[in-house]
Design an enzyme around this catalytic site. Structure first.
Site, short mmCIF file in Angstrom:
data_model
loop_
_atom_site.label_atom_id
_atom_site.label_comp_id
_atom_site.label_asym_id
_atom_site.label_seq_id
_atom_site.Cartn_x
_atom_site.Cartn_y
_atom_site.Cartn_z
N ASP A 13 18.31 -4.79 -21.99
CA ASP A 13 17.94 -4.12 -23.26
C ASP A 13 17.64 -2.64 -23.07
O ASP A 13 16.80 -2.07 -23.77
CB ASP A 13 16.72 -4.80 -23.90
CG ASP A 13 16.96 -6.27 -24.15
OD1 ASP A 13 18.06 -6.59 -24.63
OD2 ASP A 13 16.07 -7.08 -23.87
N ASN A 38 24.49 -14.13 -24.35
CA ASN A 38 23.05 -13.90 -24.16
C ASN A 38 22.73 -12.42 -24.36
O ASN A 38 21.59 -12.04 -24.57
CB ASN A 38 22.58 -14.37 -22.77
CG ASN A 38 23.44 -13.84 -21.63
OD1 ASN A 38 24.54 -13.35 -21.83
ND2 ASN A 38 22.92 -13.94 -20.41
N ALA A 39 23.76 -11.59 -24.27
CA ALA A 39 23.56 -10.15 -24.47
C ALA A 39 23.28 -9.87 -25.94
O ALA A 39 23.66 -10.64 -26.81
CB ALA A 39 24.81 -9.38 -24.06
N GLY A 40 22.62 -8.79 -26.18
CA GLY A 40 22.40 -8.37 -27.57
C GLY A 40 22.41 -6.87 -27.60
O GLY A 40 21.40 -6.23 -27.39
N HIS A 41 23.58 -6.30 -27.80
CA HIS A 41 23.70 -4.86 -27.86
C HIS A 41 23.59 -4.41 -29.31
O HIS A 41 24.41 -4.81 -30.13
CB HIS A 41 25.06 -4.41 -27.32
CG HIS A 41 25.18 -4.56 -25.84
ND1 HIS A 41 26.36 -4.47 -25.17
CD2 HIS A 41 24.25 -4.78 -24.90
CE1 HIS A 41 26.16 -4.62 -23.88
NE2 HIS A 41 24.88 -4.83 -23.70
N THR A 42 22.57 -3.64 -29.61
CA THR A 42 22.46 -3.15 -30.97
C THR A 42 23.19 -1.82 -31.07
O THR A 42 22.92 -0.91 -30.29
CB THR A 42 20.98 -2.97 -31.36
OG1 THR A 42 20.31 -4.20 -31.05
CG2 THR A 42 20.82 -2.68 -32.84
N GLY A 300 15.43 -12.79 -31.05
CA GLY A 300 14.38 -12.31 -31.95
C GLY A 300 12.99 -12.36 -31.33
O GLY A 300 12.00 -12.03 -31.97
N PRO A 302 9.66 -11.35 -29.41
CA PRO A 302 9.05 -10.05 -29.13
C PRO A 302 9.22 -9.73 -27.65
O PRO A 302 9.05 -10.61 -26.80
CB PRO A 302 7.56 -10.26 -29.44
CG PRO A 302 7.39 -11.67 -29.84
CD PRO A 302 8.71 -12.38 -29.81
N ASP A 331 12.28 9.08 -27.92
CA ASP A 331 11.53 9.33 -29.16
C ASP A 331 10.40 8.32 -29.38
O ASP A 331 9.42 8.62 -30.07
CB ASP A 331 12.48 9.32 -30.37
CG ASP A 331 13.26 8.02 -30.43
OD1 ASP A 331 14.01 7.74 -29.47
OD2 ASP A 331 13.11 7.26 -31.41
P1 IMP Z 1 19.91 -16.50 -19.60
O1 IMP Z 1 20.77 -15.34 -19.22
O2 IMP Z 1 20.02 -16.89 -21.05
O3 IMP Z 1 20.09 -17.67 -18.67
O4 IMP Z 1 18.36 -16.04 -19.41
C1 IMP Z 1 17.86 -15.68 -18.13
C2 IMP Z 1 16.88 -14.53 -18.25
O5 IMP Z 1 17.56 -13.35 -18.66
C3 IMP Z 1 15.77 -14.74 -19.28
O6 IMP Z 1 14.62 -14.07 -18.81
C4 IMP Z 1 16.30 -14.04 -20.51
O7 IMP Z 1 15.26 -13.63 -21.40
C5 IMP Z 1 16.96 -12.85 -19.86
N1 IMP Z 1 18.04 -12.32 -20.70
C6 IMP Z 1 19.26 -12.84 -20.90
N2 IMP Z 1 20.00 -12.04 -21.68
C7 IMP Z 1 19.23 -10.98 -21.99
C8 IMP Z 1 19.44 -9.76 -22.73
O8 IMP Z 1 20.50 -9.49 -23.29
N3 IMP Z 1 18.38 -8.93 -22.79
C9 IMP Z 1 17.21 -9.17 -22.16
N4 IMP Z 1 16.97 -10.25 -21.46
C10 IMP Z 1 17.96 -11.16 -21.36
#
Ligand code: IMP
Length: 437
Positions: A13, A38-42, A300, A302, A331
């Protein structure tokens, strides 16, 4: 620079998507090289605000070939949802290609992710529940299903038969019902029919682009502290977010990666469990969360917030060989009276170290901080280094000095244009402000 990798230097992130979105304006190709949805690129641009999970952030530039690389794991169901959301916003997807060698996340991988997390009870990892771990586990165990299999129904059925025998044994251990071969096969064939035209051998395309000298961006997911080898194992993801994996996951020789940009947030955040030494459980932490809108783009949740950890970034700088840093969200620190930078950890034994130890030691590590003055002026409108507040320049300079890497850009807002480009040597001018502590 023809081949540029963009990787996370913290816990994920960091704002990689935002940087890729910016750089993709000039890129001929963007390759996502590891991870999954699992990624979340905004990404915020003139078309709106998007939370991209798997599709490379270069998708907004129709002239940029976007490749979901071999090192990724792909959930066809969520990929189709993501494609539909982009199409609804007017983004044509004619430039999206999927590696036939990338592994497929199927519904029961998500189910297993949940079951395994529940079984860990007190020592949960806090995964995103997207089935990432179980899919990479199948890949390594050589029972996996790959995207290319989806477009060869007879071969697919054969692979699934073997695969489901394994899965059903595992599901039985959890008391979950078995999977039906015909049902799973039919679902996979449907995915193959919809996505088939995009499922290609990406290697000739990537190789041709590199050989032509095209601008190729390699987009990583997560950060070094969640690397399966170098992060806080077991509180990690199941792939390598470091640049070494970019070579394997995209199919580019390591010697052809010309530039490695380490993306660092101006403070620290983490989602999920595990050691996070600089975590703030106080008003400062809450402020960072609120002002920085620090909530997971995928789940989502925190985010845990804390001071900038130069030890973690130093770990990332070594493992990745960063050529430059992109500092994001400066910022968010506007208006904070003072800021802290962690430069070392004190272990439970009393030993003071400036590198990242293994997890049990990291768990008990306490940060040793330097204190820096904050600034009250807003930075969101700043576009040039010299216009940044003096204290902000000093803070950035220290970040650069501790990492041993020059800063190339500083982001001061989510909009594409809210970026300060730092000219070579310019960041050194910040060395003037005094450190007080
Ligand atoms: P997983 O990749 O879903 O197996 O999660 C393993 C660990 O990586 C956990 O601590 C997740 O919260 C963290 N994690 C996975 N994807 C992201 C992401 O895009 N941003 C931040 N943490 C992530």
């Amino acid at each position: 620079m023809p081949v540029t990798a963009i990787v996370g230097a913290q816990w994920g992130d960091e704002g990689k998507g935002r940087m890729v979105d910016w750089l993709a304006q000039e890129a001929d190709m963007v390759v996502r090289f590891q991870g999954g949805d699992n990624a979340g690129h905004t990404v915020v641009n003139r078309l709106g605000k998007f939370a991209l999970h798997l599709i490379p952030s270069g998708i907004f530039n129709p002239a940029t070939a976007c490749i979901v690389g071999t090192g990724t794991v792909v959930n066809p169901e969520t990929l189709l949802e993501e494609m539909a959301a982009l199409e609804a916003a007017g983004v044509a997807l004619d430039n999206l290609w999927l590696s036939n060698r990338a592994h497929v996340i199927l519904p029961y991988h998500r189910q297993l992710d949940g079951l395994q997390e529940a079984a860990r009870s007190g020592s949960r990892i806090g995964t995103t529940g997207r089935g990432i771990g179980p899919t990479y586990a199948d890949k390594a165990a050589r029972f996996g299903i790959r995207l290319g299999d989806l477009i060869r129904p007879a071969y697919l059925r054969e692979r699934l038969q073997l695969h489901l025998e394994q899965k059903n044994r595992t599901l039985a251990l959890f008391g979950a019902p078995p999977l039906d071969l015909e049902e799973v096969t039919a679902g996979c064939v449907r995915y193959g029919e919809i996505l088939g035209a995009r499922i290609v051998d990406t290697l000739p395309r990537v190789r041709a682009a590199v050989e032509r000298g095209d601008n190729v961006l390699l987009e990583g997911q997560l950060g070094v502290m969640r690397d399966v080898d170098w992060g806080t194992y077991p509180y990690v993801t199941s792939s390598n977010p470091i640049v070494g994996a970019a070579s394997a996951g995209a199919g580019i020789p390591p010697t052809r990666v010309d530039k490695v940009i380490g993306v660092v947030k101006a403070y620290s955040t983490a989602v999920g469990a595990g050691p996070f030494p600089c975590e703030l459980d106080d008003a400062n932490g809450e402020r960072l969360r609120l002002v920085g809108a620090e909530y997971g783009a995928t789940t989502g949740r925190p985010r845990r917030c804390g001071w900038y950890d130069a030890v973690a970034v130093g770990h990332a700088a070594w493992l990745n060989g960063f050529t430059t840093l992109a500092v994001t969200k400066l910022d968010v620190l506007d208006g904070m009276r003072e800021l802290k930078i962690c430069t070392a950890y004190r272990l439970a034994s009393g030993e003071v170290i400036d590198w990242v130890p293994d997890t049990p030691d990291m768990q008990d590590a306490t940060p040793i901080y330097e204190t820096w003055p904050g600034w009250s002026e807003p930075t969101t409108g700043v576009r040039a280094w010299d216009d940044l507040p003096k204290a902000a320049r000093a803070y950035l300079h220290r970040i650069s000095e501790l990492a041993g890497v020059p800063i190339e850009t500083v982001s001061v807002g989510a909009e594409r244009e809210q970026l300060v480009t730092v000219l070579p040597g310019e960041a050194d001018a910040g060395r003037t402000a005094p450190r007080h502590a």
